[in-house]
Design an enzyme around this catalytic site. Structure first.
Site, PDB file in Angstrom:
ATOM      1  N   ALA A 131       0.810  -1.214   0.000  1.00 47.32           N
ATOM      2  CA  ALA A 131       0.000   0.000   0.000  1.00 47.32           C
ATOM      3  C   ALA A 131       0.849   1.272   0.000  1.00 47.32           C
ATOM      4  O   ALA A 131       0.311   2.369   0.099  1.00 47.32           O
ATOM      5  CB  ALA A 131      -0.919   0.001   1.219  1.00 47.32           C
ATOM      6  N   HIS A 207       8.352  -8.247   7.906  1.00 44.03           N
ATOM      7  CA  HIS A 207       7.156  -9.084   7.686  1.00 44.03           C
ATOM      8  C   HIS A 207       7.344 -10.064   6.518  1.00 44.03           C
ATOM      9  O   HIS A 207       6.700  -9.982   5.488  1.00 44.03           O
ATOM     10  CB  HIS A 207       5.885  -8.261   7.551  1.00 44.03           C
ATOM     11  CG  HIS A 207       5.919  -7.108   6.594  1.00 44.03           C
ATOM     12  ND1 HIS A 207       6.299  -7.214   5.292  1.00 44.03           N
ATOM     13  CD2 HIS A 207       5.562  -5.812   6.773  1.00 44.03           C
ATOM     14  CE1 HIS A 207       6.196  -6.045   4.691  1.00 44.03           C
ATOM     15  NE2 HIS A 207       5.754  -5.176   5.585  1.00 44.03           N
ATOM     16  N   ASN A 210       5.075 -11.298   3.303  1.00 44.50           N
ATOM     17  CA  ASN A 210       4.150 -10.242   2.873  1.00 44.50           C
ATOM     18  C   ASN A 210       4.946  -9.154   2.146  1.00 44.50           C
ATOM     19  O   ASN A 210       6.163  -9.128   2.202  1.00 44.50           O
ATOM     20  CB  ASN A 210       3.399  -9.659   4.063  1.00 44.50           C
ATOM     21  CG  ASN A 210       2.472 -10.663   4.710  1.00 44.50           C
ATOM     22  OD1 ASN A 210       2.668 -11.087   5.848  1.00 44.50           O
ATOM     23  ND2 ASN A 210       1.451 -11.082   3.971  1.00 44.50           N
ATOM     24  N   GLY A 211       4.226  -8.258   1.475  1.00 42.48           N
ATOM     25  CA  GLY A 211       4.910  -7.306   0.618  1.00 42.48           C
ATOM     26  C   GLY A 211       5.563  -8.030  -0.533  1.00 42.48           C
ATOM     27  O   GLY A 211       6.731  -7.818  -0.851  1.00 42.48           O
ATOM     28  N   ARG A 218       8.119 -21.071  -8.052  1.00 45.36           N
ATOM     29  CA  ARG A 218       7.918 -21.957  -6.902  1.00 45.36           C
ATOM     30  C   ARG A 218       9.198 -22.274  -6.141  1.00 45.36           C
ATOM     31  O   ARG A 218       9.150 -22.605  -4.950  1.00 45.36           O
ATOM     32  CB  ARG A 218       7.252 -23.265  -7.355  1.00 45.36           C
ATOM     33  CG  ARG A 218       8.053 -24.071  -8.362  1.00 45.36           C
ATOM     34  CD  ARG A 218       7.309 -25.335  -8.749  1.00 45.36           C
ATOM     35  NE  ARG A 218       8.038 -26.079  -9.762  1.00 45.36           N
ATOM     36  CZ  ARG A 218       7.685 -27.296 -10.175  1.00 45.36           C
ATOM     37  NH1 ARG A 218       6.610 -27.868  -9.650  1.00 45.36           N
ATOM     38  NH2 ARG A 218       8.383 -27.917 -11.092  1.00 45.36           N
ATOM     39  N   ASP A 265       2.155  -5.006  13.060  1.00 41.32           N
ATOM     40  CA  ASP A 265       2.119  -4.063  11.935  1.00 41.32           C
ATOM     41  C   ASP A 265       0.812  -3.275  11.947  1.00 41.32           C
ATOM     42  O   ASP A 265       0.195  -3.046  10.901  1.00 41.32           O
ATOM     43  CB  ASP A 265       2.300  -4.803  10.606  1.00 41.32           C
ATOM     44  CG  ASP A 265       2.576  -3.866   9.433  1.00 41.32           C
ATOM     45  OD1 ASP A 265       2.984  -2.713   9.676  1.00 41.32           O
ATOM     46  OD2 ASP A 265       2.374  -4.281   8.271  1.00 41.32           O
ATOM     47  N   LEU A 300      -2.859  -6.442   1.286  1.00 43.74           N
ATOM     48  CA  LEU A 300      -3.103  -5.979   2.640  1.00 43.74           C
ATOM     49  C   LEU A 300      -2.429  -4.628   2.858  1.00 43.74           C
ATOM     50  O   LEU A 300      -1.452  -4.283   2.186  1.00 43.74           O
ATOM     51  CB  LEU A 300      -2.565  -7.001   3.643  1.00 43.74           C
ATOM     52  CG  LEU A 300      -3.307  -8.349   3.614  1.00 43.74           C
ATOM     53  CD1 LEU A 300      -2.395  -9.462   4.085  1.00 43.74           C
ATOM     54  CD2 LEU A 300      -4.540  -8.286   4.487  1.00 43.74           C
ATOM     55  N   GLY A 302      -1.279  -3.162   6.134  1.00 36.33           N
ATOM     56  CA  GLY A 302      -1.109  -3.166   7.576  1.00 36.33           C
ATOM     57  C   GLY A 302      -2.187  -4.015   8.231  1.00 36.33           C
ATOM     58  O   GLY A 302      -2.983  -4.683   7.570  1.00 36.33           O
TER      59      GLY A 302
END
EC number: 3.5.1.25
Length: 369
Positions: A131, A207, A210-211, A218, A265, A300, A302
């Site tokens: 984001a 994190h 994520n991000g 794979r 977060d 997402l 946060g």
């Protein structure tokens, strides 16, 4: 004051005597208390809550205190206020306001001993960018960082960087030499770029899992590379939305509790009712579950939860003992950041949390000392 509770690491009843803000005695207790006692949580990444953002041009010392007070109700004795990608002036204002707040309040200074800069030196690609506003993503600039560090009174202790940005390795070397912990995050880096960042001094991952791009190769990808690197710690968001249980279990087993940090977060939208809000220059949505997303995408933005939720979830998701869960939410981030690690021993500050908990249940905070 004598606190009777079960010790988080042993489960045995203890009597902890507190005088003048310090632990003066620890002994066995003949009571059978239901509550637990542990070092208060330390979260390395909190962006705000209840509509208050550390990035906001409307941030004031009073609003900083409001976030600290809310975090305290969730067992968070201290944390790193985290500023995310924005223009230069917005970040300087945030750091200057935090500094003004803690310079005027010794108690507040203990609760927010250092700051985390997450961006703007991140990937500009959709997915890894998350984001973070694309218009403010840019390459590392040492002089710019020093101006923020000056506004922060030297308290920026962690910086998240994408190693693929031009000049990233030289920037990481300078941060490391200055005593700043470098985290790899919001990145689409190749294997060699991650390895070069670690060689330059990067010590942890922000994190992990994520991000990221929605679809990855794979085998050869930046998640596996960071997971496999024994020289990297990692933080994970175990709010129940950011990572599935199987991945949390894998990360926990590979990194172990010695190299894993829990973070909620929490975004500025944490604790707000479901709805659409304007933040970081974009629309964000809080779902009824508390999940915070970029509307119309799987990305997402946060978390809507706090560290107490993450502690309970890592026990459920990874099968971690309560002692490991607490250490990952208190001792590990403090150790990584070079801060004193709180223990329940004589002479230590009474930086403690009292809470109710049953196996596979929620952590319900009663009090933070």
């Amino acid at each position: 004051m004598i606190l009777h509770a079960r010790h988080y690491a042993t489960g045995r009843p203890v009597a902890v005597t507190v005088e003048g803000g310090r632990i003066t005695a620890v002994a066995g207790s003949d009571q059978n208390p239901l509550r637990w006692i542990a070092p208060a949580f330390f979260d390395p990444q909190i962006n705000g809550c209840l509509g208050i953002s550390f990035n906001s041009p409307a941030l004031t010392p009073e609003r900083v205190r409001a976030v600290v007070d809310v975090c305290r109700t969730h067992g968070i004795g201290a944390f790193c206020p985290t500023l995310v990608t924005a223009d230069f002036d917005a970040l300087r204002h945030g750091f200057a306001t935090l500094t003004r707040a803690i310079d005027a309040d010794a108690e507040l200074a203990r609760r927010v001993p250092c700051f985390h800069l997450e961006g703007p030196y991140l990937s500009g690609e959709d997915g890894p960018r998350g984001a973070h506003p694309k218009e403010h993503i840019r390459d590392p600039d040492w002089v710019e960082f020093l101006r923020w560090q000056d506004a922060a009174g030297g308290r920026i202790r962690m910086v998240t960087v994408a190693p693929e940005r031009a000049g990233a390795c030289a920037f990481i070397e300078k941060l490391t030499a200055a005593g700043v912990v470098v985290a790899i995050g919001h990145t689409g880096a190749t294997r060699s770029q991650i390895q070069d960042a670690v060689t330059a001094g990067a010590r942890t991952s922000t994190h992990l899992g994520n991000g990221c791009h929605a679809v990855l190769p794979r085998h050869d990808n930046y998640v596996w590379e960071q997971l496999a690197c024994d020289d990297l710690h990692a933080s994970v968001i175990t709010d129940g939305h950011h990572l599935p249980a199987a991945l949390v279990k894998c990360i926990y087993r590979v990194k172990t509790a010695r190299r894993l940090l829990l973070t909620c977060d929490a975004s500025s939208l944490a604790g707000l009712p479901a709805g659409t809000y304007r933040e970081w220059g974009t629309d964000l949505e809080v779902l009824p579950s508390g999940k915070v997303v970029v509307p119309g995408t799987p990305f997402l933005a946060g978390s809507g939860h706090f560290t107490d939720v993450c502690v309970a979830n890592v026990v459920r998701m990874a099968g971690a003992p309560l002692a490991d869960a607490i250490d990952m939410a208190s001792a590990r981030p403090r150790h990584l950041l070079g801060l004193p690690v709180t223990t329940i021993t004589v002479g230590q500050p009474a930086d403690l949390v009292l809470f109710d908990w049953e196996p596979d249940g929620d952590v319900r905070v009663r009090e933070v000392l």
